[in-house]
Write an enzyme that holds these catalytic residues in place. Structure first.
Site, PDB file in Angstrom:
ATOM      1  N   LYS A  51       0.826  -1.198   0.000  1.00  0.00           N
ATOM      2  CA  LYS A  51       0.000   0.000   0.000  1.00  0.00           C
ATOM      3  C   LYS A  51       0.862   1.250   0.000  1.00  0.00           C
ATOM      4  O   LYS A  51       2.011   1.226   0.450  1.00  0.00           O
ATOM      5  CB  LYS A  51      -0.978   0.022   1.176  1.00  0.00           C
ATOM      6  CG  LYS A  51      -0.351   0.132   2.551  1.00  0.00           C
ATOM      7  CD  LYS A  51      -1.405   0.127   3.639  1.00  0.00           C
ATOM      8  CE  LYS A  51      -0.820   0.341   5.028  1.00  0.00           C
ATOM      9  NZ  LYS A  51      -0.203   1.665   5.215  1.00  0.00           N
ATOM     10  N   LYS A  80       0.208   0.161  10.093  1.00  0.00           N
ATOM     11  CA  LYS A  80       1.332   0.741   9.362  1.00  0.00           C
ATOM     12  C   LYS A  80       1.000   2.180   8.968  1.00  0.00           C
ATOM     13  O   LYS A  80      -0.162   2.540   8.781  1.00  0.00           O
ATOM     14  CB  LYS A  80       1.638  -0.088   8.108  1.00  0.00           C
ATOM     15  CG  LYS A  80       1.973  -1.547   8.383  1.00  0.00           C
ATOM     16  CD  LYS A  80       3.294  -1.697   9.115  1.00  0.00           C
ATOM     17  CE  LYS A  80       3.673  -3.161   9.295  1.00  0.00           C
ATOM     18  NZ  LYS A  80       2.880  -3.843  10.328  1.00  0.00           N
ATOM     19  N   ASP A  81       2.038   2.988   8.805  1.00  0.00           N
ATOM     20  CA  ASP A  81       1.865   4.399   8.488  1.00  0.00           C
ATOM     21  C   ASP A  81       1.118   4.608   7.173  1.00  0.00           C
ATOM     22  O   ASP A  81       1.261   3.825   6.235  1.00  0.00           O
ATOM     23  CB  ASP A  81       3.225   5.089   8.395  1.00  0.00           C
ATOM     24  CG  ASP A  81       3.924   5.180   9.732  1.00  0.00           C
ATOM     25  OD1 ASP A  81       4.449   4.154  10.182  1.00  0.00           O
ATOM     26  OD2 ASP A  81       3.925   6.273  10.320  1.00  0.00           O
ATOM     27  N   ARG A  82       0.370   5.698   7.129  1.00  0.00           N
ATOM     28  CA  ARG A  82      -0.322   6.067   5.901  1.00  0.00           C
ATOM     29  C   ARG A  82       0.635   6.687   4.887  1.00  0.00           C
ATOM     30  O   ARG A  82       0.633   6.308   3.712  1.00  0.00           O
ATOM     31  CB  ARG A  82      -1.452   7.058   6.206  1.00  0.00           C
ATOM     32  CG  ARG A  82      -2.154   7.562   4.952  1.00  0.00           C
ATOM     33  CD  ARG A  82      -3.203   8.609   5.279  1.00  0.00           C
ATOM     34  NE  ARG A  82      -3.819   9.116   4.066  1.00  0.00           N
ATOM     35  CZ  ARG A  82      -4.722  10.092   4.023  1.00  0.00           C
ATOM     36  NH1 ARG A  82      -5.114  10.667   5.157  1.00  0.00           N
ATOM     37  NH2 ARG A  82      -5.221  10.502   2.879  1.00  0.00           N
TER      38      ARG A  82
END
Length: 352
Positions: A51, A80-82
């Site tokens: 992603k 998880k980080d954007r």
């Protein structure tokens, strides 16, 4: 107690090197560390998902919609980080079904790269850790950055929880404080899901942990003392220091045991069996929140005071661009490493 890392103590002093970070999502890459075997059968469809520009919960919702199930049927090991490029596992519970045509799921912010069948769901915290690759641009002093990087490799950084743990603008911590101090009615709280309540409780424990770690670093108490609690390396097991001796000092120097700080929660009296006097003094500054955590019967736990990056690598892309690679155990934050390393620049090149 604050949700911001700006007020917390530095282990090596505030960094003096300026650099730009996350100019693009690809400047922050995260790969979940989890070995998964395809069992060839089972009601849980495990998906390896890449992603970019999307957070984990958003992807989970899209997977649930594609599969035609409630979002509660989708699991993952960690958030998880954007604003990053990340790779992580999800699992979707679909009893009695063959693998869906996950390659037909098209979305600009993520893609399913692998799908397999397993008998059990993916549980939160099931992964071993995460591997990171960070690209720093417009570094104004590469030799100083390299020196600082070597210092971090050898001595570590404070194991602070990152600001993302506290929600946008610290909203999780604000809501949690209102809940635990009785500002909200039971009716209001009941509207929250169990998962949301868990996130709010976690934000309080994380902020209290950060506060204790910062206070200990500021006091330069970085060696074991009587009544401290030491963690066994790589485990959740800990013990109280009754007395210091050469054997214990050697174990600490070798990394076999680590200094720890508490993740606040319930305990049985006397408190000395669970906290050092220094920790108790710090927690009493937020006695109302502590009482709220105990009413929710959250168990007290321990977390390492310092964080040491593993499998580190340094690569000079060009004269002002550096790429760093390292691995961290689950629950640790790359942003806490970065905080000790650089003073970040805005896209316009100004220091924040």
């Amino acid at each position: 107690m604050s949700d911001s890392l700006t007020t917390l103590a530095y282990l090596h002093g505030a960094p003096q090197v300026n650099a730009q970070f996350r100019a693009t999502n690809s400047d922050f890459q995260v790969v979940e560390q989890l070995d998964v075997e395809d069992e060839g059968a089972g009601e849980h469809q495990w998906l390896w998902v890449a992603k970019s520009g999307a957070n984990t919960t958003f992807v989970a919702r899209q997977l649930a919609e594609f599969a035609g199930v409630d979002e509660r049927q989708v699991s993952y090991a960690g958030l998880k980080d954007r604003h990053a490029e990340t790779w992580q596992w999800f699992s979707v519970q679909l009893p009695g079904q063959q693998l869906l045509a996950w390659h037909d799921l098209k979305h600009p912010e993520f893609r399913v790269e692998r799908a397999l069948l397993r008998s059990k769901k993916l549980k939160l915290g099931y992964h071993q850790g995460n591997a990171f690759r960070l690209r720093l641009r417009d570094v104004d002093d590469v030799p100083a950055l390299h020196q600082r990087w070597q210092q971090i490799i050898e001595q570590g950084v404070p194991n602070y929880f990152g600001e993302q743990r506290f929600g946008h603008d610290g909203q999780n911590l604000t809501k949690a404080r209102a809940w635990l101090t009785g500002e909200l009615s039971r009716k209001q709280v009941k509207r929250w899901s169990r998962q949301q309540q868990g996130l709010l409780l976690s934000s309080v424990r994380s902020a209290l942990f950060n506060q204790i770690v910062s206070a200990r670093i500021a006091a330069q108490r970085l060696q074991p003392e009587a009544d401290d609690f030491l963690l066994l390396q790589g485990t959740r097991s800990f013990f109280r220091v009754e007395a210091l001796d050469d054997a214990l000092a050697q174990r600490f120097a070798s990394g076999d045991v680590q200094l720890s700080a508490p993740l606040a929660g319930s305990w049985r009296e006397p408190w000395q069996d669970h906290l050092s006097p220094f920790e108790y003094e710090q927690l009493q500054q937020e006695a109302e929140l502590l009482a709220g955590l105990q009413r929710q019967r959250v168990d007290l736990a321990r977390r390492a005071l310092l964080l040491l990056p593993q499998d580190t690598a340094w690569h000079e892309v060009d004269a002002t661009t550096i790429e760093l690679s390292f691995r961290l155990p689950r629950g640790s934050f790359a942003t806490s490493v970065l905080r000790e390393l650089i003073q970040p620049l805005t896209k316009q090149g100004e220091a924040l």
